[in-house]
Design a protein around this motif. Structure first.
Motif, short mmCIF file in Angstrom:
data_model
loop_
_atom_site.label_atom_id
_atom_site.label_comp_id
_atom_site.label_asym_id
_atom_site.label_seq_id
_atom_site.Cartn_x
_atom_site.Cartn_y
_atom_site.Cartn_z
N VAL A 267 13.15 0.70 34.18
CA VAL A 267 14.59 0.58 33.97
C VAL A 267 15.22 -0.24 35.09
CG1 VAL A 267 16.74 1.88 33.70
CG2 VAL A 267 14.60 2.80 32.81
N PHE B 146 22.33 -0.87 31.46
CA PHE B 146 20.93 -0.77 31.85
C PHE B 146 20.06 -1.61 30.92
CE2 PHE B 146 22.76 3.24 33.24
CZ PHE B 146 22.21 3.41 34.50
N ALA C 92 15.82 -1.69 29.81
CA ALA C 92 14.58 -0.92 29.91
C ALA C 92 13.48 -1.64 29.15
CB ALA C 92 14.78 0.48 29.36
#
Length: 90
Positions: A32, A51, A53
């Motif tokens: 992440v 974010f 990932a």
């Protein structure tokens, strides 16, 4: 469902958890990256956080073993997300 979060750098980490797909649950780990945040989005007027990932799974673990090895077993994926408060009405 996440089980553990480990910080690996100033803006990076790993999330270990369980991934359920096709009625089966197996462990999965995501790498992440924290992309940033803002206290008040200029158009939405609420806090926002982002974010990225990345991860991979073996499709054979979920019973998707058709044409292995011709198609390969490992599937890599990416998730890009931006989050706002749960009570925000779009």
């Amino acid at each position: 469902m996440s089980r553990a979060i480990q910080i690996t750098g100033e803006k990076t980490g790993t999330v270990e958890g369980l991934l359920t797909f096709r009625g089966e649950t197996h462990p999965a780990t995501l790498d992440v990256t924290f992309n940033g945040s803002m206290a008040k989005h200029p158009m939405m007027g609420v806090p926002k956080i982002g974010f990225s990932a990345r991860g991979s799974i073996k499709r054979s673990e979920w019973g998707l073993d058709f044409a292995i090895p011709e198609l390969g077993d490992e599937v890599t994926f990416a998730i890009e997300t931006q989050m706002v408060p749960a009570d925000y009405a779009f």
